[in-house]
Design a protein around this motif. Structure first.
Motif, PDB file in Angstrom:
ATOM      1  N   PRO A  11       0.802  -1.201   0.000  1.00  0.00           N
ATOM      2  CA  PRO A  11       0.000   0.000   0.000  1.00  0.00           C
ATOM      3  C   PRO A  11       0.841   1.260   0.000  1.00  0.00           C
ATOM      4  CG  PRO A  11       0.122  -0.894   2.224  1.00  0.00           C
ATOM      5  CD  PRO A  11       0.852  -1.853   1.319  1.00  0.00           C
ATOM      6  N   ARG A  12       2.154   1.139   0.084  1.00  0.00           N
ATOM      7  CA  ARG A  12       2.996   2.311   0.179  1.00  0.00           C
ATOM      8  C   ARG A  12       3.036   3.058  -1.149  1.00  0.00           C
ATOM      9  NH1 ARG A  12       8.440   0.760   3.538  1.00  0.00           N
ATOM     10  NH2 ARG A  12       7.472   0.505   5.571  1.00  0.00           N
ATOM     11  N   TRP A  13       3.356   4.356  -1.023  1.00  0.00           N
ATOM     12  CA  TRP A  13       3.566   5.170  -2.201  1.00  0.00           C
ATOM     13  C   TRP A  13       4.913   4.795  -2.787  1.00  0.00           C
ATOM     14  CZ3 TRP A  13       4.377  11.178  -2.216  1.00  0.00           C
ATOM     15  CH2 TRP A  13       4.225  11.641  -3.529  1.00  0.00           C
ATOM     16  N   ARG A  14       4.932   4.168  -3.943  1.00  0.00           N
ATOM     17  CA  ARG A  14       6.149   3.621  -4.508  1.00  0.00           C
ATOM     18  C   ARG A  14       7.082   4.740  -4.971  1.00  0.00           C
ATOM     19  NH1 ARG A  14       5.516  -1.778  -5.269  1.00  0.00           N
ATOM     20  NH2 ARG A  14       3.387  -2.573  -5.161  1.00  0.00           N
ATOM     21  N   PRO A  15       8.414   4.499  -4.923  1.00  0.00           N
ATOM     22  CA  PRO A  15       9.366   5.524  -5.350  1.00  0.00           C
ATOM     23  C   PRO A  15       9.138   6.003  -6.775  1.00  0.00           C
ATOM     24  CG  PRO A  15      10.498   3.780  -4.148  1.00  0.00           C
ATOM     25  CD  PRO A  15       9.085   3.325  -4.335  1.00  0.00           C
ATOM     26  N   THR A  16       8.733   5.105  -7.690  1.00  0.00           N
ATOM     27  CA  THR A  16       8.485   5.519  -9.068  1.00  0.00           C
ATOM     28  C   THR A  16       7.375   6.547  -9.137  1.00  0.00           C
ATOM     29  OG1 THR A  16       9.181   3.342  -9.862  1.00  0.00           O
ATOM     30  CG2 THR A  16       7.917   4.718 -11.382  1.00  0.00           C
ATOM     31  N   SER A  17       6.308   6.336  -8.367  1.00  0.00           N
ATOM     32  CA  SER A  17       5.206   7.297  -8.346  1.00  0.00           C
ATOM     33  C   SER A  17       5.660   8.633  -7.780  1.00  0.00           C
ATOM     34  CB  SER A  17       4.044   6.744  -7.511  1.00  0.00           C
ATOM     35  OG  SER A  17       3.600   5.511  -8.016  1.00  0.00           O
ATOM     36  N   ARG A  18       6.466   8.590  -6.742  1.00  0.00           N
ATOM     37  CA  ARG A  18       6.968   9.833  -6.152  1.00  0.00           C
ATOM     38  C   ARG A  18       7.829  10.582  -7.152  1.00  0.00           C
ATOM     39  NH1 ARG A  18       9.812   7.176  -1.175  1.00  0.00           N
ATOM     40  NH2 ARG A  18      10.271   9.269  -0.449  1.00  0.00           N
ATOM     41  N   LEU A  19       8.679   9.851  -7.888  1.00  0.00           N
ATOM     42  CA  LEU A  19       9.521  10.511  -8.881  1.00  0.00           C
ATOM     43  C   LEU A  19       8.686  11.150  -9.987  1.00  0.00           C
ATOM     44  CD1 LEU A  19      12.646   8.223  -9.430  1.00  0.00           C
ATOM     45  CD2 LEU A  19      12.611  10.573  -8.592  1.00  0.00           C
ATOM     46  N   LEU A  20       7.628  10.469 -10.405  1.00  0.00           N
ATOM     47  CA  LEU A  20       6.767  11.022 -11.448  1.00  0.00           C
ATOM     48  C   LEU A  20       6.090  12.304 -10.968  1.00  0.00           C
ATOM     49  CD1 LEU A  20       5.131   7.789 -12.917  1.00  0.00           C
ATOM     50  CD2 LEU A  20       6.859   9.256 -13.981  1.00  0.00           C
ATOM     51  N   VAL A  21       5.650  12.313  -9.713  1.00  0.00           N
ATOM     52  CA  VAL A  21       5.025  13.523  -9.170  1.00  0.00           C
ATOM     53  C   VAL A  21       6.028  14.671  -9.130  1.00  0.00           C
ATOM     54  CG1 VAL A  21       4.016  14.540  -7.096  1.00  0.00           C
ATOM     55  CG2 VAL A  21       3.272  12.285  -7.855  1.00  0.00           C
ATOM     56  N   ALA A 142      16.683  23.820  -0.773  1.00  0.00           N
ATOM     57  CA  ALA A 142      15.966  22.739  -1.449  1.00  0.00           C
ATOM     58  C   ALA A 142      16.228  21.407  -0.764  1.00  0.00           C
ATOM     59  CB  ALA A 142      16.388  22.676  -2.916  1.00  0.00           C
ATOM     60  N   PHE A 143      17.481  21.167  -0.357  1.00  0.00           N
ATOM     61  CA  PHE A 143      17.852  19.916   0.294  1.00  0.00           C
ATOM     62  C   PHE A 143      17.034  19.692   1.560  1.00  0.00           C
ATOM     63  CE2 PHE A 143      20.362  17.581   3.418  1.00  0.00           C
ATOM     64  CZ  PHE A 143      20.748  16.458   2.711  1.00  0.00           C
ATOM     65  N   PHE A 144      17.007  20.673   2.428  1.00  0.00           N
ATOM     66  CA  PHE A 144      16.293  20.487   3.695  1.00  0.00           C
ATOM     67  C   PHE A 144      14.777  20.531   3.501  1.00  0.00           C
ATOM     68  CE2 PHE A 144      20.460  21.315   5.560  1.00  0.00           C
ATOM     69  CZ  PHE A 144      20.481  20.342   6.537  1.00  0.00           C
ATOM     70  N   SER A 145      14.314  21.139   2.425  1.00  0.00           N
ATOM     71  CA  SER A 145      12.884  21.055   2.111  1.00  0.00           C
ATOM     72  C   SER A 145      12.513  19.622   1.737  1.00  0.00           C
ATOM     73  CB  SER A 145      12.533  22.009   0.968  1.00  0.00           C
ATOM     74  OG  SER A 145      12.727  23.356   1.338  1.00  0.00           O
ATOM     75  N   PHE A 146      13.344  18.989   0.902  1.00  0.00           N
ATOM     76  CA  PHE A 146      13.099  17.592   0.537  1.00  0.00           C
ATOM     77  C   PHE A 146      13.208  16.684   1.755  1.00  0.00           C
ATOM     78  CE2 PHE A 146      14.435  18.872  -3.890  1.00  0.00           C
ATOM     79  CZ  PHE A 146      13.205  18.613  -4.479  1.00  0.00           C
ATOM     80  N   VAL A 147      14.197  16.932   2.617  1.00  0.00           N
ATOM     81  CA  VAL A 147      14.370  16.126   3.831  1.00  0.00           C
ATOM     82  C   VAL A 147      13.155  16.275   4.738  1.00  0.00           C
ATOM     83  CG1 VAL A 147      15.686  15.924   5.978  1.00  0.00           C
ATOM     84  CG2 VAL A 147      16.881  16.086   3.789  1.00  0.00           C
ATOM     85  N   ALA A 148      12.704  17.522   4.932  1.00  0.00           N
ATOM     86  CA  ALA A 148      11.548  17.746   5.802  1.00  0.00           C
ATOM     87  C   ALA A 148      10.299  17.078   5.240  1.00  0.00           C
ATOM     88  CB  ALA A 148      11.315  19.248   5.968  1.00  0.00           C
ATOM     89  N   LEU A 149      10.093  17.171   3.923  1.00  0.00           N
ATOM     90  CA  LEU A 149       8.923  16.543   3.315  1.00  0.00           C
ATOM     91  C   LEU A 149       8.989  15.027   3.432  1.00  0.00           C
ATOM     92  CD1 LEU A 149       8.469  18.699   0.093  1.00  0.00           C
ATOM     93  CD2 LEU A 149       6.853  18.517   1.989  1.00  0.00           C
ATOM     94  N   GLU A 150      10.183  14.453   3.218  1.00  0.00           N
ATOM     95  CA  GLU A 150      10.329  13.007   3.313  1.00  0.00           C
ATOM     96  C   GLU A 150      10.019  12.522   4.726  1.00  0.00           C
ATOM     97  OE1 GLU A 150      11.179   9.012   2.444  1.00  0.00           O
ATOM     98  OE2 GLU A 150      10.605  10.735   1.220  1.00  0.00           O
TER      99      GLU A 150
END
Length: 303
Positions: A11-21, A142-150
């Protein structure tokens, strides 16, 4: 099929889907920024072909997309929690420098290649130290924005699917059951608490600092190591079959030997789990199909 990957839907959000988004977001932002660059040049009375700012923007976005899986892996490998963030913050700061250097180097290479493909030469008027500092001041945000979102989505995902805990002892009474061999786990899910019987756990899978407990198609992360969880589970029922998996024998249907010497464990729900060559004799012994593997003999010491 890779025997080291469990065969079941997730049920997880797959990495491929995340990359596409993220690709859609970065592409849209890049195109918009490129158009703004052209419009600004026109207001200044300059002529700027659209392909140039598109190259600038898409080379940056492309390198971000290429490095995002590495950043996500780092967040999973070294998660930030209330008890770890101070110790790991210097590691993340150092990682932001490496990420920025990789981003800038790849971005510049892509720009030079793009310009060369149309017979042009890409010229960056800034000195390299100035350029690297300028790019890092942008990249660190940008780096810490991605880290915070993850970390936010990881936290929210655990809350949505439910996170398992050992039953805590009341303040004024002994625990309801021995903590070293719990019969139930407490699952907190979006503000609700419910109990999961240990006997209902089909298998447990190691995932970083967590052990994911799989129960009737659901997955509940438990903050624990493999060794600690093994010590809390009944060895007559739960057997380690792989460095990342502990299986409940009550849900095992059959064992499929593979040519590599490993095996595939088939479960009642149709899923499969890998069984390593080292753990296969342990599994067979637990099922009464063979002797338990002998412990290595102690090496005599010279006197």
């Amino acid at each position: 099929m890779d025997p080291n990957v469990p065969h079941r839907s997730s049920p997880r959000w797959r990495p491929t889907s995340r990359l596409l988004v993220w690709a859609a977001i970065l592409l849209g932002s890049g195109v918009a920024n490129a158009v703004v660059e052209v419009m600004d040049a026109q207001r200044r009375g300059e002529v700027l072909a659209l392909w140039e700012p598109m190259t600038w923007e898409l080379s940056s976005a492309g390198m971000i997309l290429l490095t995002l899986p590495l950043l996500w892996w780092g967040c999973q490998r070294w998660p930030l929690h209330a008890d770890t963030w101070k110790r790991r913050l210097p590691l993340y700061l150092l990682a932001s420098v490496g990420w920025s250097l990789l981003h800038v180097a790849g971005m510049m290479l892509l720009r030079h290649l793009a310009y060369a493909s149309v017979g042009e030469h890409y010229v960056d008027g800034s000195a390299w130290p100035t350029r690297l500092l300028y790019e890092y001041l942008k990249d660190v945000r940008a780096f810490f924005s991605f880290v915070a979102l993850e970390h936010f989505f990881s936290w929210f995902g655990r809350r949505r699917q439910g996170e398992a805990h050992l039953l805590a002892a009341p303040d004024d009474a002994p625990p309801e059951e021995p903590v070293e061999r719990p019969q139930r786990f407490l699952v907190r899910k979006l503000g609700r608490d419910f109990l999961v019987a240990t006997a209902d756990i089909e298998y447990a899978q190691a995932a970083g600092n967590y052990m994911n407990l799989h129960v009737r198609g659901h997955e509940y992360p438990l903050r624990s190591t493999m060794a600690a969880l093994e010590a809390q589970l009944d060895p007559a029922r739960f057997v380690r079959i792989h460095r990342s998996y502990v299986l409940n024998l009550g849900f095992l249907v059959s064992i499929e030997p593979l040519d590599s010497g490993e095996a595939r464990a088939h479960l009642k729900d149709g899923g499969t789990l890998p069984c390593s060559r080292r753990q296969l004799p342990v599994l067979r012994a637990a099922l009464g199909q063979g002797p338990a593997p002998a412990e290595p003999a102690a090496t005599p010491t010279a006197t």
